[in-house]
Design a protein around this motif. Structure first.
Motif, PDB file in Angstrom:
ATOM      1  N   THR A   1       0.838  -1.188   0.000  1.00  0.00           N
ATOM      2  CA  THR A   1       0.000   0.000   0.000  1.00  0.00           C
ATOM      3  C   THR A   1       0.869   1.231   0.000  1.00  0.00           C
ATOM      4  O   THR A   1       1.750   1.358   0.832  1.00  0.00           O
ATOM      5  CB  THR A   1      -0.902   0.041   1.246  1.00  0.00           C
ATOM      6  OG1 THR A   1      -1.642  -1.174   1.285  1.00  0.00           O
ATOM      7  CG2 THR A   1      -1.853   1.224   1.191  1.00  0.00           C
TER       8      THR A   1
ATOM      9  N   PHE B   1       0.835   5.497  -0.255  1.00  0.00           N
ATOM     10  CA  PHE B   1       0.008   6.698  -0.197  1.00  0.00           C
ATOM     11  C   PHE B   1       0.793   7.829  -0.844  1.00  0.00           C
ATOM     12  O   PHE B   1       1.500   8.577  -0.166  1.00  0.00           O
ATOM     13  CB  PHE B   1      -0.376   7.027   1.243  1.00  0.00           C
ATOM     14  CG  PHE B   1      -1.233   5.961   1.835  1.00  0.00           C
ATOM     15  CD1 PHE B   1      -2.582   5.934   1.569  1.00  0.00           C
ATOM     16  CD2 PHE B   1      -0.683   4.959   2.626  1.00  0.00           C
ATOM     17  CE1 PHE B   1      -3.379   4.940   2.099  1.00  0.00           C
ATOM     18  CE2 PHE B   1      -1.477   3.968   3.152  1.00  0.00           C
ATOM     19  CZ  PHE B   1      -2.831   3.963   2.892  1.00  0.00           C
ATOM     20  N   ALA B   2       0.682   7.896  -2.152  1.00  0.00           N
ATOM     21  CA  ALA B   2       1.425   8.893  -2.919  1.00  0.00           C
ATOM     22  C   ALA B   2       0.479   9.989  -3.333  1.00  0.00           C
ATOM     23  O   ALA B   2      -0.632   9.732  -3.727  1.00  0.00           O
ATOM     24  CB  ALA B   2       2.041   8.248  -4.152  1.00  0.00           C
ATOM     25  N   ALA B   3       0.923  11.181  -3.278  1.00  0.00           N
ATOM     26  CA  ALA B   3       0.062  12.307  -3.650  1.00  0.00           C
ATOM     27  C   ALA B   3       0.331  12.710  -5.084  1.00  0.00           C
ATOM     28  O   ALA B   3       0.322  13.876  -5.437  1.00  0.00           O
ATOM     29  CB  ALA B   3       0.323  13.476  -2.728  1.00  0.00           C
TER      30      ALA B   3
ATOM     31  N   ARG C   1      -9.411   0.583  -3.362  1.00  0.00           N
ATOM     32  CA  ARG C   1      -8.190   1.396  -3.404  1.00  0.00           C
ATOM     33  C   ARG C   1      -6.995   0.577  -2.900  1.00  0.00           C
ATOM     34  O   ARG C   1      -5.941   0.541  -3.537  1.00  0.00           O
ATOM     35  CB  ARG C   1      -8.366   2.664  -2.560  1.00  0.00           C
ATOM     36  CG  ARG C   1      -7.110   3.544  -2.508  1.00  0.00           C
ATOM     37  CD  ARG C   1      -7.358   4.822  -1.750  1.00  0.00           C
ATOM     38  NE  ARG C   1      -8.281   5.701  -2.474  1.00  0.00           N
ATOM     39  CZ  ARG C   1      -7.927   6.514  -3.454  1.00  0.00           C
ATOM     40  NH1 ARG C   1      -6.658   6.559  -3.851  1.00  0.00           N
ATOM     41  NH2 ARG C   1      -8.821   7.270  -4.038  1.00  0.00           N
TER      42      ARG C   1
ATOM     43  N   LEU D   1      -4.058  -0.563  -5.566  1.00  0.00           N
ATOM     44  CA  LEU D   1      -2.719  -0.056  -5.279  1.00  0.00           C
ATOM     45  C   LEU D   1      -1.760  -1.198  -4.953  1.00  0.00           C
ATOM     46  O   LEU D   1      -0.581  -1.173  -5.322  1.00  0.00           O
ATOM     47  CB  LEU D   1      -2.762   0.938  -4.124  1.00  0.00           C
ATOM     48  CG  LEU D   1      -3.348   2.318  -4.440  1.00  0.00           C
ATOM     49  CD1 LEU D   1      -3.513   3.123  -3.160  1.00  0.00           C
ATOM     50  CD2 LEU D   1      -2.484   3.058  -5.439  1.00  0.00           C
TER      51      LEU D   1
ATOM     52  N   GLN E   1      -3.287   9.058  -6.115  1.00  0.00           N
ATOM     53  CA  GLN E   1      -2.567   7.902  -5.561  1.00  0.00           C
ATOM     54  C   GLN E   1      -2.293   6.853  -6.624  1.00  0.00           C
ATOM     55  O   GLN E   1      -1.197   6.280  -6.692  1.00  0.00           O
ATOM     56  CB  GLN E   1      -3.363   7.270  -4.423  1.00  0.00           C
ATOM     57  CG  GLN E   1      -3.171   7.938  -3.074  1.00  0.00           C
ATOM     58  CD  GLN E   1      -3.771   7.085  -1.977  1.00  0.00           C
ATOM     59  OE1 GLN E   1      -4.988   6.939  -1.915  1.00  0.00           O
ATOM     60  NE2 GLN E   1      -2.949   6.547  -1.124  1.00  0.00           N
TER      61      GLN E   1
END
Length: 355
Positions: free
Chosen positions: A19, A21-23, A214, A218, A239
């Motif tokens: 997992t 969490f990229a912006a 999600r 991902l 993301q």
């Protein structure tokens, strides 16, 4: 987003779920122990005949109509758009021979946009026969799932709507499952959605929005090590874009085929993602025909860790987090072979020029 977008795994141990969490593509791949969960999941029985695939527009309505015609007791259908005359006629015939037919259809987004509900045709033709039809819960921005079950013994998990267009001009896929645990969960979720109740699905192979889509999508992207081929009609989620970019940066051969999805402003809603992906080292383009309505991702094809996602969730926040969608993770070789064959053919189509 245009109306066509809205219209829209003996056990095998596969890759660890990661997992991130990229912006967006400014993110970096997570270091060891950061942003990853080392969970192994069984995502397919691996038994011959448990999962099969059909492809549109190549395969037409045959498998769908055969499933409806073969039903003896029950049919459940959750659908965004149902207005194909042949499908509606088949559902009517099932009801008339004593099959209990129940349908959940999208309504909330059409009402919010003050547009005519394309499901009115089915409602007008099926409810007088006793077919039970229920608008999807307003808790979902979209009831975008496209799933049909028959007799609790088979389920079709689709990327396509049951509209004539989707049998003629769009690239779409469906996975047929005979796995009892998968079918039981699909029917459990149907009952909860029918009654506007909360439900927590748990099958590792099934990908549900807004519950776990999600995380699982991902996970597939972040777990890829060699190749990643993606079909999608709308790629706007930061993301997901970030994860695809990071995959390309760590040496995964990423190819993305997106729809030429022209929004209300006259430009392709996928253009920003395509540009960002290309800048990261991925290959990414839109094509005009066939229209890419599929939502599919194949990771590490041809390796022991290959896996594919096939489902109704497109790669946007409202689809992953706010709508009802269903997809499935599969590893069977014939299924991945079929997807890759179609992808390679579609990849040969010249890209649409973006402004």
């Amino acid at each position: 987003m245009n109306s066509r977008t809205q219209l829209h795994l003996a056990c095998v141990i596969v890759l660890a779920v990661f997992t991130i969490f990229a912006a967006g593509c400014t993110g970096t791949a997570p270091s060891s122990g950061q942003g990853r969960t080392g969970t192994t999941v069984n995502v397919s029985s691996g038994n011959t005949g448990i999962h099969t695939i059909f492809v549109e527009p190549n395969d037409g309505r045959t498998l769908i109509l055969r499933t409806i015609a073969g039903a003896q007791k029950t049919i459940t259908l959750t659908i965004y758009q149902l207005d194909d005359p042949e499908i509606v006629t088949a559902l009517a015939a099932a009801q008339e021979r004593g099959v209990s037919v129940r349908i959940i259809y999208n309504n909330a987004s059409f009402a919010a946009e003050n547009v005519s509900n394309p499901n009115e045709y089915a409602i007008a033709n099926l409810t007088p026969l006793g077919v039970q039809m229920m608008p999807g819960s307003p808790v979902f921005v979209l009831t975008h799932q496209k799933t049909l079950t028959a007799d609790g013994s088979v389920a079709l998990i689709m990327t396509l709507n049951l509209d004539p267009t989707f049998f003629g001009t769009t690239r779409d896929f469906g996975v047929i499952t005979n796995d009892p645990a998968e079918i039981q969960e699909i029917e459990k979720v149907f009952e909860a959605d029918w009654n506007y109740q909360n439900v927590t699905p748990i099958q590792p192979s099934l990908v549900w929005s807004p519950v776990n889509a999600r995380e699982k999508i991902l996970g597939l992207i972040n777990g890829s090590t060699k190749t990643l081929d993606v079909y999608n009609d709308a790629i706007t989620d930061p993301q997901v874009i970030g994860a695809l970019c990071n995959a390309a940066r760590r040496g995964v051969a990423v190819r993305v085929l997106a729809a030429d999805n022209v929004g209300s402003n006259g430009t392709n809603v996928n253009a920003p993602a395509l540009a960002t992906l290309t800048a990261s080292g991925a290959q990414a383009k839109s094509i005009a025909s066939p229209y890419i309505h599929a939502k599919v991702a194949v990771a590490d094809y041809g390796t022991p860790h290959q896996v594919a996602y096939v489902g109704s969730a497109y790669f946007a926040a409202e689809s992953l987090d706010q709508s009802r969608n269903l997809g499935i993770l599969v590893t069977e070789q014939p299924i991945l072979d079929r997807i890759e064959t179609e992808f390679n053919q579609d990849w040969k189509v010249p890209a649409v020029s973006e402004p």
